[in-house]
Scaffold this motif. Structure first.
Motif: not given
Length: 307
Positions: A37-63
């Motif tokens: 997303x964004x003009x540079x089309x760079x990869x960004x984690x989902x809002x849920x992934x970002x918030x989980x990481x802030x809380x130190x929670x394991x993130x599973x993001x399968x294709x």
């Protein structure tokens, strides 16, 4: 109770935060993979992934939710229950069978009304007076599982899909935690959805968001609010696309459908019934601006008609 939360967009964040603050233990989150997303089309984690990481929670993001490595990890975590809010992918039987107490989905309508991807948008566009949120046991059929809890919410006259969804996301988070509390206590029963009142809320397309000025003013108002902020209601003038923000209906019937009337203070457009006043307009590739400012720059002809 050990849980794994599944969700992806900002809409899911109130539920994630409420569960983290609850007596339950969020062992991991499941979310969609990083997206460009964004003009540079760079990869960004989902809002849920970002918030989980802030809380130190394991993130599973399968294709795919059928990936063997993901399913193995889910079985290893061994959650008792898996709450899910706007995850964005279908879960098959092999995933549904992992938690002993099943998956509990929070859906933003009063089921069986508006099963599907865009319940809030469709309820506004249909002219519903009341909507709500439903927590139900997830099954392989779309939003068809037995109901565990429901709340209702009046649709305000100025609600857009964005404001209503924000409100339902906050209130639904409380419902979801309450349902999980009762699941853990073993004192909740599921109720099968009735066949009466069944409707489907297909994802909005760009064509759905094109304003039909030949409809009554209340329908135009509902269509625009239901498409705000996404995909964004739009119309055309002289072949150029314009995005239209929520309009203000009037009691005067002075203009033909789609016909513009520009004054120093406002821009009016005709419908099948009464006129509506534009609040802001966004030309393609530009920022949104007050409708009167747009008209001063665009200088539409005295006979201009939106198409």
């Amino acid at each position: 109770m050990r849980i794994v939360f599944a969700g992806t967009p900002e809409t899911a964040l109130p539920s994630l935060e409420a569960l983290i603050a609850s007596r339950h233990h969020v062992a991991a989150v499941v979310t969609r993979p990083p997206a460009r997303r964004g003009r540079g089309r760079s990869l960004h984690p989902s809002p849920v992934a970002e918030r989980a990481a802030e809380h130190g929670i394991e993130v599973l993001a399968p294709e795919r939710a059928t990936d063997p490595a993901f399913l193995d990890r889910l079985r290893t975590i061994d959650p008792a229950c898996c709450p899910i809010v706007a995850y964005g992918a279908l879960l098959r039987r092999e995933a549904l069978d992992v938690p002993e107490l099943g998956w509990v989905n929070l859906h933003f309508s009063v089921l069986p009304a508006w099963r599907g991807a865009a319940p809030v948008q469709r309820s506004i566009m249909a002219g519903d007076e009341v909507t709500g949120a439903t927590a139900f046991s997830l099954v392989e059929e779309l939003d068809a599982g037995p109901v565990l809890g429901t709340i209702t919410e009046r649709i305000q006259d100025d609600d857009t899909a964005g404001t209503l969804l924000d409100r339902l996301a906050r209130e639904g988070a409380t419902l979801l935690v309450d349902v999980l509390d009762h699941i853990e206590a073993g004192d909740i029963g599921a109720v099968e959805q009735p066949e009466d009142g069944l409707s489907y809320a297909a994802k909005l397309s760009t064509a759905d968001a094109r304003i039909d000025w030949t409809r009554p003013a209340f329908a135009v108002d509902r269509q625009v609010r239901g498409c705000t902020p996404a995909p964004g209601a739009w119309t055309e003038l002289d072949g150029l696309r314009l995005k239209i923000a929520p309009v203000a209906p009037t009691v005067e019937d002075t203009l033909a459908p789609g016909r513009l009337e520009v004054s120093k203070q406002e821009v009016r457009v005709g419908t099948a019934t009464t006129d509506v006043v534009l609040t802001s307009v966004q030309p393609h590739g530009k920022k949104a601006m007050a409708a009167a400012d747009w008209a001063r720059g665009a200088t539409p002809s005295p006979n201009a008609v939106f198409a």
